[in-house]
Design a protein around this motif. Structure first.
Motif, PDB file in Angstrom:
ATOM      1  N   UNK A 101      -4.398  18.803  -5.133  1.00  0.00           N
ATOM      2  CA  UNK A 101      -4.714  18.930  -3.784  1.00  0.00           C
ATOM      3  C   UNK A 101      -6.252  18.555  -3.812  1.00  0.00           C
ATOM      4  N   UNK A 102      -7.041  19.146  -3.518  1.00  0.00           N
ATOM      5  CA  UNK A 102      -8.716  18.980  -3.247  1.00  0.00           C
ATOM      6  C   UNK A 102      -8.830  18.703  -1.808  1.00  0.00           C
ATOM      7  N   UNK A 103     -10.410  18.635  -1.606  1.00  0.00           N
ATOM      8  CA  UNK A 103     -10.748  18.562  -0.089  1.00  0.00           C
ATOM      9  C   UNK A 103     -10.801  17.209   0.276  1.00  0.00           C
ATOM     10  N   UNK A 104     -10.479  16.637   1.092  1.00  0.00           N
ATOM     11  CA  UNK A 104     -10.471  15.148   1.434  1.00  0.00           C
ATOM     12  C   UNK A 104     -11.616  15.069   2.593  1.00  0.00           C
ATOM     13  N   UNK A 105     -12.604  14.233   2.506  1.00  0.00           N
ATOM     14  CA  UNK A 105     -13.582  13.816   3.445  1.00  0.00           C
ATOM     15  C   UNK A 105     -13.609  12.591   3.983  1.00  0.00           C
ATOM     16  N   UNK A 106     -14.339  12.398   5.211  1.00  0.00           N
ATOM     17  CA  UNK A 106     -14.735  11.006   5.792  1.00  0.00           C
ATOM     18  C   UNK A 106     -15.978  11.072   6.248  1.00  0.00           C
ATOM     19  N   UNK A 107     -16.849  10.197   5.983  1.00  0.00           N
ATOM     20  CA  UNK A 107     -18.212  10.209   6.426  1.00  0.00           C
ATOM     21  C   UNK A 107     -18.721   9.195   6.979  1.00  0.00           C
ATOM     22  N   UNK A 108     -19.030   9.259   8.306  1.00  0.00           N
ATOM     23  CA  UNK A 108     -19.568   7.997   8.966  1.00  0.00           C
ATOM     24  C   UNK A 108     -20.889   7.818   8.958  1.00  0.00           C
ATOM     25  N   UNK A 109     -21.488   6.900   8.008  1.00  0.00           N
ATOM     26  CA  UNK A 109     -22.808   6.689   7.797  1.00  0.00           C
ATOM     27  C   UNK A 109     -23.542   5.364   9.014  1.00  0.00           C
ATOM     28  N   UNK A 110     -24.708   5.931   9.498  1.00  0.00           N
ATOM     29  CA  UNK A 110     -25.231   4.973  10.642  1.00  0.00           C
ATOM     30  C   UNK A 110     -26.241   4.193   9.410  1.00  0.00           C
ATOM     31  N   UNK A 111     -26.120   2.769   9.700  1.00  0.00           N
ATOM     32  CA  UNK A 111     -26.659   2.008   8.600  1.00  0.00           C
ATOM     33  C   UNK A 111     -27.862   1.427   9.432  1.00  0.00           C
ATOM     34  N   UNK A 112     -28.142   1.716  10.646  1.00  0.00           N
ATOM     35  CA  UNK A 112     -29.181   1.188  11.405  1.00  0.00           C
ATOM     36  C   UNK A 112     -30.332   2.085  11.478  1.00  0.00           C
ATOM     37  N   UNK A 113     -30.255   3.401  11.438  1.00  0.00           N
ATOM     38  CA  UNK A 113     -30.926   4.784  11.686  1.00  0.00           C
ATOM     39  C   UNK A 113     -32.051   4.463  10.905  1.00  0.00           C
TER      40      UNK A 113
ATOM     41  N   UNK B  97     -20.226  13.861   8.096  1.00  0.00           N
ATOM     42  CA  UNK B  97     -19.042  14.124   7.317  1.00  0.00           C
ATOM     43  C   UNK B  97     -18.093  15.291   7.653  1.00  0.00           C
ATOM     44  N   UNK B  98     -16.665  14.297   7.817  1.00  0.00           N
ATOM     45  CA  UNK B  98     -15.623  15.304   8.445  1.00  0.00           C
ATOM     46  C   UNK B  98     -14.921  15.806   7.358  1.00  0.00           C
ATOM     47  N   UNK B  99     -14.879  17.168   7.150  1.00  0.00           N
ATOM     48  CA  UNK B  99     -13.979  17.826   6.134  1.00  0.00           C
ATOM     49  C   UNK B  99     -12.563  18.047   6.529  1.00  0.00           C
ATOM     50  N   UNK B 100     -11.540  17.244   5.810  1.00  0.00           N
ATOM     51  CA  UNK B 100     -10.091  17.694   5.939  1.00  0.00           C
ATOM     52  C   UNK B 100      -9.576  17.080   7.282  1.00  0.00           C
TER      53      UNK B 100
END
Ligand code: ZN
Length: 195
Positions: free
Chosen positions: A1-13, A164-167
């Protein structure tokens, strides 16, 4: 299992605007019902505090099933951060000046001796030391900040603002586009990984 994450990174900030932009994006996420306004104990890292899914959470993802795990929140990070996808090894990085790829593994996934040397310590210098983190490109021999290098499969992304959105189920294209709009039309990239 483990924890799944998605991170939206702002490339311009920029560093100066990251904190205010983070607040603005959070206001939008709360107004849309995607996350809760209050911070609760629901994420990994950052002391565990983040924003739990809101009543309209399903509008952001491709699967409307609620996330029943404890770690199901949003963590917002501001300031110089090396975001990564958490697993495996980086394959290659591209020089921002000459566009040459530096490869770290060969076709059999064996580490290439010395390939990492130009990068040694540069992430730490850039993110923690506030320095430029100069990498001397082995191809063109010119120096450039490690934050300007691009990594294959976005294995690393140097940024100053990340969500970062977890799971959560996969974030939809429409959602990440709208989040980019809430960030003033900034370019974004989504890193996906597992811990
Ligand atoms: Zn180069």
């Amino acid at each position: 299992m483990g924890d799944y994450f998605q991170t939206v990174v702002d490339l311009d900030a920029t560093e100066e605007e990251a904190a205010a932009l983070g607040v603005r994006a959070l206001d939008w996420l709360v107004a849309e019902g995607i996350v809760a306004a209050e911070r609760t104990d629901c994420v990994l890292g950052g002391g565990g505090f983040g924003h739990a899914p809101g009543p309209q959470y399903a509008r952001a993802v491709d699967d409307p099933e609620p996330v029943n795990l404890w770690s199901n929140g949003l963590r917002i990070q501001t300031g110089r951060t090396v975001f990564d996808s958490g697993q495996g090894e980086p394959e290659a990085a591209r020089c921002p000046l000459c566009r040459t790829d530096v490869r770290f593994v060969d076709d059999n996934w064996n580490e290439i001796d010395g390939a990492w040397d130009p990068f040694k310590g540069t992430f730490e210098e850039w993110s923690e030391g506030g320095g430029p983190g100069l990498v001397h490109c082995p191809a063109c021999e010119r120096p450039s900040g490690v934050d300007r290098w691009t990594w294959e499969d976005d294995y690393f992304v140097c940024g100053t603002l990340g969500f970062t959105f977890w799971n959560w189920a996969e974030l939809t294209f429409d959602f990440t586009r709208d989040l980019g709009r809430a960030l003033g039309g900034h370019r974004t990239v989504v890193l996906r990984g597992k811990l």
